[in-house]
Design a protein around this motif. Sequence first.
Motif, PDB file in Angstrom:
ATOM      1  N   MET A  67      12.446   9.566  -3.559  1.00  0.00           N
ATOM      2  CA  MET A  67      13.209   8.617  -2.763  1.00  0.00           C
ATOM      3  C   MET A  67      12.306   7.772  -1.873  1.00  0.00           C
ATOM      4  SD  MET A  67      16.583  10.719  -1.452  1.00  0.00           S
ATOM      5  CE  MET A  67      17.481   9.228  -0.972  1.00  0.00           C
ATOM      6  N   PHE A  68      11.158   8.326  -1.465  1.00  0.00           N
ATOM      7  CA  PHE A  68      10.351   7.629  -0.460  1.00  0.00           C
ATOM      8  C   PHE A  68       8.841   7.782  -0.679  1.00  0.00           C
ATOM      9  CE2 PHE A  68      11.369  11.865   1.050  1.00  0.00           C
ATOM     10  CZ  PHE A  68      10.194  12.338   1.615  1.00  0.00           C
ATOM     11  N   ASN A  69       8.421   7.881  -1.941  1.00  0.00           N
ATOM     12  CA  ASN A  69       6.987   8.042  -2.208  1.00  0.00           C
ATOM     13  C   ASN A  69       6.346   6.792  -2.809  1.00  0.00           C
ATOM     14  OD1 ASN A  69       7.972   8.026  -4.809  1.00  0.00           O
ATOM     15  ND2 ASN A  69       6.942   9.909  -5.447  1.00  0.00           N
ATOM     16  N   HIS A  70       7.057   5.664  -2.796  1.00  0.00           N
ATOM     17  CA  HIS A  70       6.513   4.467  -3.428  1.00  0.00           C
ATOM     18  C   HIS A  70       6.596   3.230  -2.541  1.00  0.00           C
ATOM     19  CE1 HIS A  70      10.817   4.779  -4.410  1.00  0.00           C
ATOM     20  NE2 HIS A  70      10.832   3.467  -4.310  1.00  0.00           N
ATOM     21  N   GLN A  71       7.012   3.383  -1.286  1.00  0.00           N
ATOM     22  CA  GLN A  71       7.144   2.233  -0.403  1.00  0.00           C
ATOM     23  C   GLN A  71       5.920   2.093   0.513  1.00  0.00           C
ATOM     24  OE1 GLN A  71       9.430   4.721  -0.678  1.00  0.00           O
ATOM     25  NE2 GLN A  71      11.490   3.877  -1.022  1.00  0.00           N
ATOM     26  N   ALA A  72       5.913   1.006   1.290  1.00  0.00           N
ATOM     27  CA  ALA A  72       4.714   0.613   2.023  1.00  0.00           C
ATOM     28  C   ALA A  72       4.390   1.501   3.216  1.00  0.00           C
ATOM     29  CB  ALA A  72       4.846  -0.836   2.491  1.00  0.00           C
ATOM     30  N   HIS A  73       5.284   2.394   3.606  1.00  0.00           N
ATOM     31  CA  HIS A  73       5.002   3.278   4.741  1.00  0.00           C
ATOM     32  C   HIS A  73       4.046   4.403   4.380  1.00  0.00           C
ATOM     33  CE1 HIS A  73       7.789   5.570   2.368  1.00  0.00           C
ATOM     34  NE2 HIS A  73       7.517   6.648   3.080  1.00  0.00           N
ATOM     35  N   LEU A  74       3.978   4.756   3.084  1.00  0.00           N
ATOM     36  CA  LEU A  74       3.275   5.970   2.681  1.00  0.00           C
ATOM     37  C   LEU A  74       1.801   5.990   3.078  1.00  0.00           C
ATOM     38  CD1 LEU A  74       3.984   8.636   1.315  1.00  0.00           C
ATOM     39  CD2 LEU A  74       3.167   7.672  -0.847  1.00  0.00           C
ATOM     40  N   PRO A  75       1.038   4.897   2.930  1.00  0.00           N
ATOM     41  CA  PRO A  75      -0.364   4.941   3.384  1.00  0.00           C
ATOM     42  C   PRO A  75      -0.509   5.265   4.872  1.00  0.00           C
ATOM     43  CG  PRO A  75      -0.034   3.070   1.929  1.00  0.00           C
ATOM     44  CD  PRO A  75       1.334   3.633   2.212  1.00  0.00           C
ATOM     45  N   PHE A  76       0.478   4.898   5.685  1.00  0.00           N
ATOM     46  CA  PHE A  76       0.411   5.211   7.112  1.00  0.00           C
ATOM     47  C   PHE A  76       0.634   6.707   7.348  1.00  0.00           C
ATOM     48  CE2 PHE A  76       1.501   0.753   6.809  1.00  0.00           C
ATOM     49  CZ  PHE A  76       0.714   0.168   7.787  1.00  0.00           C
ATOM     50  N   TRP A  77       1.554   7.291   6.594  1.00  0.00           N
ATOM     51  CA  TRP A  77       1.837   8.718   6.724  1.00  0.00           C
ATOM     52  C   TRP A  77       0.660   9.568   6.257  1.00  0.00           C
ATOM     53  CZ3 TRP A  77       7.456  10.299   5.008  1.00  0.00           C
ATOM     54  CH2 TRP A  77       8.392   9.657   5.845  1.00  0.00           C
ATOM     55  N   THR A  78      -0.067   9.086   5.266  1.00  0.00           N
ATOM     56  CA  THR A  78      -1.135   9.883   4.645  1.00  0.00           C
ATOM     57  C   THR A  78      -2.519   9.386   5.048  1.00  0.00           C
ATOM     58  OG1 THR A  78      -1.087   8.469   2.672  1.00  0.00           O
ATOM     59  CG2 THR A  78       0.319  10.440   2.659  1.00  0.00           C
ATOM     60  N   PHE A  79      -2.613   8.646   6.123  1.00  0.00           N
ATOM     61  CA  PHE A  79      -3.882   8.049   6.547  1.00  0.00           C
ATOM     62  C   PHE A  79      -4.917   9.134   6.834  1.00  0.00           C
ATOM     63  CE2 PHE A  79      -6.323   5.498   9.870  1.00  0.00           C
ATOM     64  CZ  PHE A  79      -6.964   4.716   8.914  1.00  0.00           C
ATOM     65  N   ASN A  80      -6.095   8.947   6.265  1.00  0.00           N
ATOM     66  CA  ASN A  80      -7.158   9.947   6.373  1.00  0.00           C
ATOM     67  C   ASN A  80      -8.504   9.219   6.374  1.00  0.00           C
ATOM     68  OD1 ASN A  80      -8.797  12.192   6.250  1.00  0.00           O
ATOM     69  ND2 ASN A  80      -7.860  13.067   4.421  1.00  0.00           N
ATOM     70  N   PRO A  81      -8.836   8.529   7.483  1.00  0.00           N
ATOM     71  CA  PRO A  81      -9.998   7.635   7.464  1.00  0.00           C
ATOM     72  C   PRO A  81     -11.351   8.328   7.482  1.00  0.00           C
ATOM     73  CG  PRO A  81      -9.044   7.709   9.658  1.00  0.00           C
ATOM     74  CD  PRO A  81      -8.135   8.517   8.774  1.00  0.00           C
ATOM     75  N   THR A  82     -11.420   9.527   8.031  1.00  0.00           N
ATOM     76  CA  THR A  82     -12.719  10.185   8.195  1.00  0.00           C
ATOM     77  C   THR A  82     -12.714  11.613   7.670  1.00  0.00           C
ATOM     78  OG1 THR A  82     -12.115  10.895  10.434  1.00  0.00           O
ATOM     79  CG2 THR A  82     -13.291   8.796  10.222  1.00  0.00           C
ATOM     80  N   GLY A  83     -11.825  11.904   6.735  1.00  0.00           N
ATOM     81  CA  GLY A  83     -11.725  13.262   6.218  1.00  0.00           C
ATOM     82  C   GLY A  83     -10.806  14.139   7.030  1.00  0.00           C
ATOM     83  N   LYS A  84     -10.242  13.604   8.101  1.00  0.00           N
ATOM     84  CA  LYS A  84      -9.289  14.344   8.935  1.00  0.00           C
ATOM     85  C   LYS A  84      -7.953  13.609   8.887  1.00  0.00           C
ATOM     86  CE  LYS A  84      -8.330  15.882  13.654  1.00  0.00           C
ATOM     87  NZ  LYS A  84      -8.808  15.888  15.075  1.00  0.00           N
ATOM     88  N   PRO A  85      -6.874  14.262   8.429  1.00  0.00           N
ATOM     89  CA  PRO A  85      -5.577  13.585   8.372  1.00  0.00           C
ATOM     90  C   PRO A  85      -5.178  13.000   9.716  1.00  0.00           C
ATOM     91  CG  PRO A  85      -5.480  15.687   7.228  1.00  0.00           C
ATOM     92  CD  PRO A  85      -6.807  15.653   7.937  1.00  0.00           C
TER      93      PRO A  85
END
Length: 399
Positions: free
Chosen positions: A286-304
């Motif tokens: 239901m919600f794994n293909h919209q534009a919010h997902l990269p924000f929820w899964t952001f992991n810039p330095t190896g730390k969520p």
Amino acid sequence: MAGRLEALWFLALVCGVVVSQDVSQLETHLSHLTQVRHPGVPHNTREAARSYIMDQMSQYGLTLHHHTFNTTIVTNSIPQTIQGQNIIGISEGSGGADDTLIVVGADYDTGLGRHPLEDNGAGVAVMLEAARNYMDAIDPTGDFTAKGTMIFVAFDLNTREYGGSAGQPGSYHFLHRWLWPYLNQDSSKLKGVFILDSISRFNHEARSQYLPPGFEETFPEAYEHISGEEMKGNFLAAFTRNSTTSHHLVEALNSNYLKERKARLVRLEELILRNGARINTDVLSMFNHQAHLPFWTFNPTGKPTPLPAILITDTDVYRKPIDSEVCTDPCSADKFLTRRRRVAMTISTSALTHTLLNLQASRRSHGGTGNTGSSGGDTALKLYSIASSPYVPDEAAQD
């Protein structure tokens, strides 16, 4: 009876001047988004939509940025690299230590086989109208002063809806390559993100809302509310992670929807994805293909580092459309904007504008210039008059 007629007359008087103006603008936006905007389409429909969005943002007084990126799509089982362009409009805040940032975003491309106004022309139209109204309100002749920074962004190439694609979507590139450097890699400056994706489908019939198996375990509170409403598709879902910041954003938005619910057409249903919640692939879809997902899964330095992003959606294919509102190709903006959609999209625009002004601006003590033109603070005052207008019975919004 006389009181009810008087209330309806007053609403017609207010809405005849106020709502029609917003609907006219929404229809104008939608008229530029009636065609499929996919890189596989032989016409330059994506480019035309992009030019229109850039032109509108510039007219509103937003500082325009073009963010170009490369990603991969799959066409006829053959991967190919393609260039995308996110369109970003910035309204700077005070610049002080307390200057935080809110993002409002919507995908402007379309998946093949999808309805171009549902996916996601309506989301882009409401985003543009919220931007226009916000900029009118903080104009020097307006009634508000900007405290925080606002960013309005139209994302390109949502590859998650293209099927078989290995490339990252435009929202991912925006976050990693543009927003994170803009924030100086400081997540505390980001107050939140509102994502608008498929927001025009409403159905007040019982059992018009489908919920996949396991939904009741992942979102028990929402399941209780929706089932208590006989599974009617009469709401916008606000998908959010379980954080204080995210909940505050939904509360702020919902408080303005509650003001608008005098029209009894749109309500906001918060769907909180709690830590450790059981979730299966049916619910996740239901919600794994919209534009919010990269924000929820952001992991810039190896730390969520999950960021507060709210997905606002009508749940798309999980909601049965009303037969009389199915708008087949060619679907004009006028035909698409049934009375129900006109009212619902106007309410969403107004509620979002109110929320942005509440969170990122402060009312000027002099109360504005009191002008009666179509620019400056007049738009904000009109929006507030909608919120305080009287109750409209359900039948008044039917076709």
